[in-house]
Design a protein around this motif. Structure first.
Motif, PDB file in Angstrom:
ATOM      1  N   ARG A 127      48.483-140.429 -13.270  1.00  0.00           N
ATOM      2  CA  ARG A 127      49.371-141.515 -13.643  1.00  0.00           C
ATOM      3  C   ARG A 127      49.111-141.978 -15.071  1.00  0.00           C
ATOM      4  NH1 ARG A 127      54.296-142.717 -11.918  1.00  0.00           N
ATOM      5  NH2 ARG A 127      54.734-144.954 -11.742  1.00  0.00           N
ATOM      6  N   TYR A 128      47.833-141.993 -15.485  1.00  0.00           N
ATOM      7  CA  TYR A 128      47.511-142.466 -16.840  1.00  0.00           C
ATOM      8  C   TYR A 128      48.168-141.586 -17.899  1.00  0.00           C
ATOM      9  CZ  TYR A 128      43.896-139.028 -15.651  1.00  0.00           C
ATOM     10  OH  TYR A 128      43.246-137.921 -15.200  1.00  0.00           O
ATOM     11  N   LEU A 131      52.192-142.241 -17.531  1.00  0.00           N
ATOM     12  CA  LEU A 131      52.577-143.517 -18.149  1.00  0.00           C
ATOM     13  C   LEU A 131      52.614-143.441 -19.674  1.00  0.00           C
ATOM     14  CD1 LEU A 131      50.599-146.100 -15.939  1.00  0.00           C
ATOM     15  CD2 LEU A 131      53.080-145.782 -16.005  1.00  0.00           C
ATOM     16  N   MET A 136      58.504-143.904 -19.341  1.00  0.00           N
ATOM     17  CA  MET A 136      57.714-144.671 -18.365  1.00  0.00           C
ATOM     18  C   MET A 136      57.099-145.902 -19.035  1.00  0.00           C
ATOM     19  SD  MET A 136      57.912-143.555 -15.310  1.00  0.00           S
ATOM     20  CE  MET A 136      56.536-144.434 -14.554  1.00  0.00           C
ATOM     21  N   ALA A 137      56.509-145.695 -20.207  1.00  0.00           N
ATOM     22  CA  ALA A 137      55.875-146.818 -20.908  1.00  0.00           C
ATOM     23  C   ALA A 137      56.892-147.929 -21.159  1.00  0.00           C
ATOM     24  CB  ALA A 137      55.259-146.332 -22.214  1.00  0.00           C
ATOM     25  N   ILE A 140      57.491-150.102 -18.101  1.00  0.00           N
ATOM     26  CA  ILE A 140      56.377-151.023 -17.787  1.00  0.00           C
ATOM     27  C   ILE A 140      56.359-152.172 -18.806  1.00  0.00           C
ATOM     28  CG2 ILE A 140      53.869-151.202 -17.517  1.00  0.00           C
ATOM     29  CD1 ILE A 140      55.245-149.511 -15.326  1.00  0.00           C
ATOM     30  N   ASP A 551      59.024-145.921 -10.345  1.00  0.00           N
ATOM     31  CA  ASP A 551      59.082-145.770 -11.802  1.00  0.00           C
ATOM     32  C   ASP A 551      59.003-147.093 -12.551  1.00  0.00           C
ATOM     33  OD1 ASP A 551      59.076-143.070 -11.680  1.00  0.00           O
ATOM     34  OD2 ASP A 551      61.231-142.803 -12.011  1.00  0.00           O
ATOM     35  N   ALA A 554      53.160-149.675 -12.287  1.00  0.00           N
ATOM     36  CA  ALA A 554      52.159-148.887 -13.001  1.00  0.00           C
ATOM     37  C   ALA A 554      51.443-147.924 -12.057  1.00  0.00           C
ATOM     38  CB  ALA A 554      51.157-149.808 -13.691  1.00  0.00           C
TER      39      ALA A 554
ATOM     40  N   SER B 206      46.486-144.930 -20.841  1.00  0.00           N
ATOM     41  CA  SER B 206      47.939-144.726 -20.850  1.00  0.00           C
ATOM     42  C   SER B 206      48.570-145.182 -22.152  1.00  0.00           C
ATOM     43  CB  SER B 206      48.592-145.528 -19.708  1.00  0.00           C
ATOM     44  OG  SER B 206      48.097-145.126 -18.475  1.00  0.00           O
TER      45      SER B 206
END
Lengths: 595, 595
Positions: A127-128, A131, A136-137, A140, A551, A554, B206
């Protein structure tokens, strides 16, 4: 370590020296010049290294994807031919002077492209890295902006952010609770809250008057694509405000959110009763971008010699309604079969259809398997009422009213998508005047909202005399066919609360055991109060256009409620289980193995 | 339902009609006039009803405490003789015209006065009433202001509020985890987080760069007065910032919090090394309002014929230090015994003392059980070094250095309070340069901060060569003897992380099982990062002067981790336990009963 974010460098900085940090998004050696795309959370910028500085150039040549680096260089305008309109920083580039590798990266276990084809499992395990992908970033970051705007609005309107417990008692939402064994009280369990419903009501009884909390809630449900075991609510409760005032205030909040973050003016939200929504759209959360409506035609079909129509048309609990789909007559037999199959998912027994091939040809121009049962007058009346045009398709729903609503409501959504009928971007509304109770399969009654919802203008005696006639003072905010949130005026005296428990078949003993503290609290000058809860995840999902709730979180769980990143859940230390006074039940297979 | 809050009505409204809602704080019939003190969350206001409006007067006469009412009336200035300086609304009163009882109240089960003598159990069982008391309500409102100011500061500084999971894997803080059985993976458990430590580090990996969250954390510990099973952290993590920058930024946050909410200027926070704090104050969280300091005197006592002093004075791991308490000579023998007893709680074997009755009389003026072991030169040197004055008391600590620090540190705090020595209201500081490791009782090493803390300026090889010499890049913010928060620069490469695990005696297999995902994540361009976590509850407690952490939480648990309000924890539904794959272990007594 930096002078600004990569994404924030622009033409006004030309000629200045900047220091940037970030990750190697891409690095290419094109004819002896290294083009480095450096990425941070605010954007991507191009850094150019030429061989004039051989030491720096050598480092630049050695870069691989996702190395973490610091660069120094001078901002330069790109030649017109190289301007990239798609990048925020597309008008400039950095002439690299220094380059420090802060950390290298091993070859990546997942694909970092926009059109990545990683499995959901891979994306969650790494995931890290997932993201780091800008789409994705951005979601968030957008989510953080949503909570910030919401908090600012609520803080500014006198709402107090008050925390309620996570380790608490089973809550009454009806879904399965997550349990937490107590060490001090062996054999007993806390429950994680499905919502802070009772605590926020207690806070009103404490006089806090306006409460909010952006708070985690928990449901141990079998997961669907848009469900997660832990999700986040924007939870609101007020005292001394009517349902209209609560709706006004929260509508204002939602309007300011869309205005500030998307520059969208949602306008005033129309209000629609539950009854009207079910009648016109077959749904209590209608997507008003979809122009299709259910049209009732039972009165036209009471005398036809076709049981499938005539039965429901004359049944007081039945309903016959049609959808007229513009251009739908072009559907093939196979496609129509698919529509019929789709309708059966929602309880329909079949799907009668009528193609209006050529309106001016009378019955000749009509094609339908049920045409033989309908005389010309009936067909004419149907065509008039539906305002059908040549090329349209009429679909029939005839069954119990709730099945017709559900099946035709689902077909309405499907047809709206299939025929690209949706108009406008954002269509909010309030749905109001829900029934207090709905019948359960075992002949009892179930609270449509929750058991703490107040009826509109009724005494406890009137309510008990005819509970199914009662309308609740509840409201749902709906946007584009999604329920963003819902709430109600709450019961604020114990007589009414006791009456509702009785109607729901909750025995006095059970009511006292589960909600005794609430009934007790209602005795000490409880103020009139009302509130509402929004699903934050769904709001962010809608606003960012994400296709899955995962999505916009986090660190979500898989659809089996696991975390491939941390490998949660995991086995517990046996001594800890003893301390907690619990043991794991060996499954049959394990028992066999150990025998 | 109201024109404003009770507490917000003032002299500028004289002559206006207002509508207010709230609770009957007090109602008295004084000579045919009813004086009603009406309370809402913002304050209390006096409403006067006279018999001119008999119907309204009759309602007013019938009011009892905590009735919830709506009033209408005209604001009137009080005659000078009746102005009440202690009330915000003390210059005015309302001449009541209308009065509606919104809800009545049964006689109250707890006392609502400021000086209530309710038990803690009663206060928690009727928390919704306890929270109506203005001193409780004000603390909860203050807490909401704290989070609002903190969020505004962090939002304004580019920190992103990102949620981390509550259902997760056992975290490495070392306290006992709360477990949550998984239904999908029977026999396995989630853990509730003791902190989001690893997730916030993953967020730095991330690329989110600046993260914060005001987040619940959980520890299943035996509770003390200032501990709760769930507590709230202001959790912060940054990339590309040095420890000095993190300290600067968070210090600025704390300064702005105190300035905005208490109008207190905290000034610049001094920095003190751990070694200095232990040497001067016997504590790593010294209260700098207390002027007492530990004074090392081992060098004066290496040759005395008194093992208790001479032993530690010549032991490389020993320490001899004194506290000189101004005016302490007036303590009675009994009081000195209490001090000695207090010191033994912290590991001291006893407590030698010396009263400086009359400084100018030489040994004659000194009274001490140990005087016979000390010659005049030693005594003179002691008096000089301590700058003792007539009337002072010198207390001796002689033992292993850590015991001296702990016991003398505790006596310093006690004497500071007993002798009313504290100066100034707010004395913040940073404590820095902690040792990386501290020895455990079994001869191993324990991470003083946590295992993800980076050492200052060392390679993994250097660290492994001499781990006990290593200083960590960690920092604690301390205010008035309380640790408000602490943090560190984190390890950002897997070699260093692996070395630290090895030093801590965490085997490779265990490291991989517990932290494999972190070690893996460190391989892909992890940025340098650092962070910190503040204890929100403690900050609010300090700022509001509350004496218990429970008084700054809306719904705390008892010291046995129970909630008398909801009766949590409770017994679970047996079917649900089967679904979860667990069973409750019957205790021996229960087994006997069932046999």
């Amino acid at each position: 370590m930096r002078s600004q974010y990569c994404g924030d460098v622009n033409k006004s900085h030309v000629g200045q020296e900047v220091t940037l940090v970030g990750w190697v998004n891409r690095s290419r050696d094109l004819g002896g010049v290294v083009f480095l795309d450096l990425r941070d959370r605010e954007g991507i910028i191009q850094v150019v290294y030429d061989p004039d500085l051989p030491e720096v150039f050598d480092v630049a040549s050695s870069l691989r994807s996702e190395f973490c680096v610091q660069i120094k260089g001078v901002v330069s305008a790109r030649p017109d031919s190289q301007i990239n309109d798609k990048m925020r920083t597309g008008e400039i580039e950095i002439l690299g002077k220094e380059l420090t590798i802060l950390n290298s990266s091993a070859p990546l276990p997942i694909n970092m492209d926009k059109n990545q084809h990683n499995t959901e499992e891979q994306r969650l395990k790494y995931r890290y890295l997932d993201l780091r992908r800008p789409e994705m970033a951005e979601r968030i970051i957008f989510r953080a902006k949503v909570t910030s705007v919401v908090r600012r609005f609520l803080d500014g309107n006198g709402f107090l952010d008050i925390e309620t417990p996570i380790l608490t008692k089973a809550t009454p939402e009806g879904a399965r609770d997550y349990l937490v064994p107590s060490r001090t009280y062996k054999g007993q369990f806390f429950a994680l809250p499905q919502s802070p419903q009772l605590f926020k009501q207690l806070l009103m009884m404490s006089g806090f008057d306006r409460y909010y909390q952006i708070v985690k809630c928990f449901r141990d449900e079998d997961l669907r694509a848009d469900r997660q075991p832990e999700f986040t609510q924007i939870d609101i409760e007020t005292s001394f405000m009517s349902s209209a005032q609560v709706m006004d205030k929260t509508e204002e909040m939602m309007r300011s959110l869309f205005k500030e973050l998307l520059d969208v003016d949602l306008g005033e939200f129309p209000k629609m009763t539950f009854a009207e929504a079910m009648r016109r759209f077959g749904s209590d959360k209608p997507d008003l971008r979809n122009p299709l409506e259910l049209i009732d035609v039972a009165d036209l079909l009471t005398d036809v010699d076709f049981k499938v129509f005539q039965g429901p048309a004359t049944d007081p609990e039945g309903r016959v309604a049609v959808l007229c789909i513009p251009g739908g007559a072009k559907l093939s037999r196979k496609q129509l079969d698919q529509y019929a199959k789709y309708a059966t998912i929602y309880g329909a027994k079949g799907l009668a259809w009528m193609k209006v091939n050529e309106l001016d040809k009378g019955l000749e121009g009509i094609q339908s398997p049920v045409l033989k049962f309908l005389n010309e007058d009936v067909v004419k009346a149907l065509l008039e009422r539906t305002k059908a045009k040549s090329g349209d398709l009429i679909l029939f729903g005839a069954d119990k009213a709730n099945i017709v609503a559900e099946a035709m409501g689902a077909l309405r959504i499907k047809a709206g998508e299939d025929f690209d009928l949706l108009k406008g971007d954002w269509k909010p509304l309030w749905v109001v005047d829900f029934p207090m109770f709905e019948p359960t399969s075992d002949g009892g009654l179930h609270a449509m909202h929750h058991p703490f919802t107040a009826p509109s203008g009724m005494t406890p005696e009137q309510l008990e005399a005819d509970p199914t006639a009662a309308i609740s003072d509840a409201y749902d905010m709906v946007l584009n066919g999604c329920e963003l949130g819902g709430g109600s005026v709450r019961i604020h005296n114990s007589e009414m609360q006791t009456a509702v428990f009785r109607i729901l078949g909750i025995e006095e003993e059970e009511a006292n055991e589960k909600f005794g503290f609430l009934l007790e609290a209602l005795r000490y000058g409880t103020p009139p109060h009302a509130g509402l809860a929004f699903g934050l995840d769904r709001i962010v999902m809608l606003m960012t256009g994400a296709s899955s709730i995962r999505d916009v979180m986090a660190f979500p769980k898989t659809t089996t409620a696991a975390c491939p990143l941390t490998n949660a859940p995991g086995f517990a230390n046996p001594e800890q289980l003893v301390e907690l006074g619990i043991s794991v039940i060996e499954s049959e297979e394990e028992k066999e193995v150990s025998e």
